[in-house]
Design a protein around this motif. Sequence first.
Motif, PDB file in Angstrom:
ATOM      1  N   SER A   1      11.459   2.762   2.388  1.00 53.36           N
ATOM      2  CA  SER A   1      10.321   1.558   1.872  1.00 53.36           C
ATOM      3  C   SER A   1       9.712   2.561   3.392  1.00 53.36           C
ATOM      4  O   SER A   1       8.502   2.549   3.530  1.00 53.36           O
TER       5      SER A   1
ATOM      6  N   LEU B   1       7.775   5.955   2.916  1.00 50.69           N
ATOM      7  CA  LEU B   1       6.784   5.658   2.279  1.00 50.69           C
ATOM      8  C   LEU B   1       5.873   4.891   2.942  1.00 50.69           C
ATOM      9  O   LEU B   1       4.220   5.274   2.464  1.00 50.69           O
ATOM     10  N   LEU B   2       5.879   3.518   3.537  1.00 50.87           N
ATOM     11  CA  LEU B   2       4.779   2.464   4.355  1.00 50.87           C
ATOM     12  C   LEU B   2       4.418   3.905   5.416  1.00 50.87           C
ATOM     13  O   LEU B   2       2.540   4.005   4.990  1.00 50.87           O
TER      14      LEU B   2
ATOM     15  N   GLN C   1      -0.440   0.719   4.370  1.00 53.58           N
ATOM     16  CA  GLN C   1       0.223  -0.803   4.094  1.00 53.58           C
ATOM     17  C   GLN C   1      -0.168  -0.435   2.810  1.00 53.58           C
ATOM     18  O   GLN C   1       0.585  -0.999   2.058  1.00 53.58           O
TER      19      GLN C   1
ATOM     20  N   TYR D   1       0.794   1.291   0.435  1.00 52.05           N
ATOM     21  CA  TYR D   1       2.344   0.932   0.051  1.00 52.05           C
ATOM     22  C   TYR D   1       2.587   0.546  -1.289  1.00 52.05           C
ATOM     23  O   TYR D   1       3.726  -0.106  -1.519  1.00 52.05           O
TER      24      TYR D   1
ATOM     25  N   ARG E   1       4.981  -0.044  -4.550  1.00 47.51           N
ATOM     26  CA  ARG E   1       6.333  -1.353  -4.657  1.00 47.51           C
ATOM     27  C   ARG E   1       5.680  -1.876  -5.144  1.00 47.51           C
ATOM     28  O   ARG E   1       7.401  -2.169  -6.016  1.00 47.51           O
TER      29      ARG E   1
ATOM     30  N   THR F   1      10.484  -6.776   0.968  1.00 45.93           N
ATOM     31  CA  THR F   1       8.846  -5.783   0.749  1.00 45.93           C
ATOM     32  C   THR F   1       8.033  -5.984   0.818  1.00 45.93           C
ATOM     33  O   THR F   1       7.214  -6.213   2.331  1.00 45.93           O
TER      34      THR F   1
END
Length: 398
Positions: A76, A79-80, A85, A88, A92, A161
């Motif tokens: 995570s 990916l962030l 933000q 992402y 997710r 998340t």
Amino acid sequence: METHTLPDPTSGRHYGMDWLRIGAFALLILYHIGMGFVPWDWHVKWPETPGWVQYPMLATNGWRLALLFLVSGFASAALLAKLGQGAYLRSRMARLWIPLLFGIVVIVPVQPWIELQFKYGYAQGFAHFWLHDYFRFGTLEGIVLPTWQHLWFVVYLIAYTLVAALLAVLVPRLTIAALLRALERGLAGRLILMVPLAWFAIRPLLLGDHEDTHALVDDGPAHFIWFSFFLLGMALRHSHGLWQSIRKSWVLAAVLSVAAYALMLGLIIGGSAPASPLVENAFEAARLVQAWCAIVALLGFADRYWNRDHALRPMLNEAVFPFYIIHQSIIVLLIWLLLGSGLPGWAGFAVTLGATAAGCWLFYRIGRCVPGLRLLIGLRGWRAPRLQAQGIRAMSAA
């Protein structure tokens, strides 16, 4: 003396963490197959459940879920950092919510149907159960319906998340950087083997004894542990200091984990039932040491030996989530169908293992290639990319 320069785990792609994620989900599937053959309560049980089967299960019982949340936090954070933000969060939520709802409606129902038959003599067929009983939004023989069963992990991942994205917006970057430096100092060197044990040991003191419910809203003590590991995984993606501590300590952590596991077995095999409070406390202490040290050892091993790519990695990395979505329904159904076969336990386990692997693979391969179905099984995009061409060729040539 030969020296080794290891790749920077906080920049680029850490292939060791990819392999660790693949291994963690494979272990989860193997563990759930074992649940049908061990003398612990589960949805359906093989007629013969010898006591010794619990010993290898205990080797991973204390850390397998924590490791899943840790590698999920690491992914995570990566990916962030890559998407920002907004993108992402959109990515997710699409990759988690859609397969969760699909799983609850289509994949999971066979599990409570079989459990109701196996434990309570439920006499209705699956079609009747799905049409008339599954969506009752109540309980049947104490089983909440509809249910997310093993997909509780996805529910918790969605919650974590959202919280992580919210923290990224509300907490200033300088504050996050200061917290990360404080964490690095607190876990510097061999402290990484000791300080987290105190953190996890205070849970019962703060929150009391608790059995995990997997129901999200009433599972605060479980969140205390799982969310901690999720955040630790995010921190690992950005911390040189934490990786330095892991690299210094992982071999010792492996030795301590094996020693603690041996103590756990000694207390079980040599103890009496019911166990005294002293024995119970010693077992829980050994289990805590074994679990945390196993995680440090696995991180260090993956960093040292697995941080390299392979043609099959992209395919396997993509496949693990669809495997996770389908695996438990396949396992429960297979064991239920095999109950009257007369097979010995070892053969039942072997058949279940092979058929589960084949069923998961077919679920992934079919779902991957059908436009739109990809979204339902947790894959990215409407149509299949060509990421697996090299992996397929490598497998064919092997």
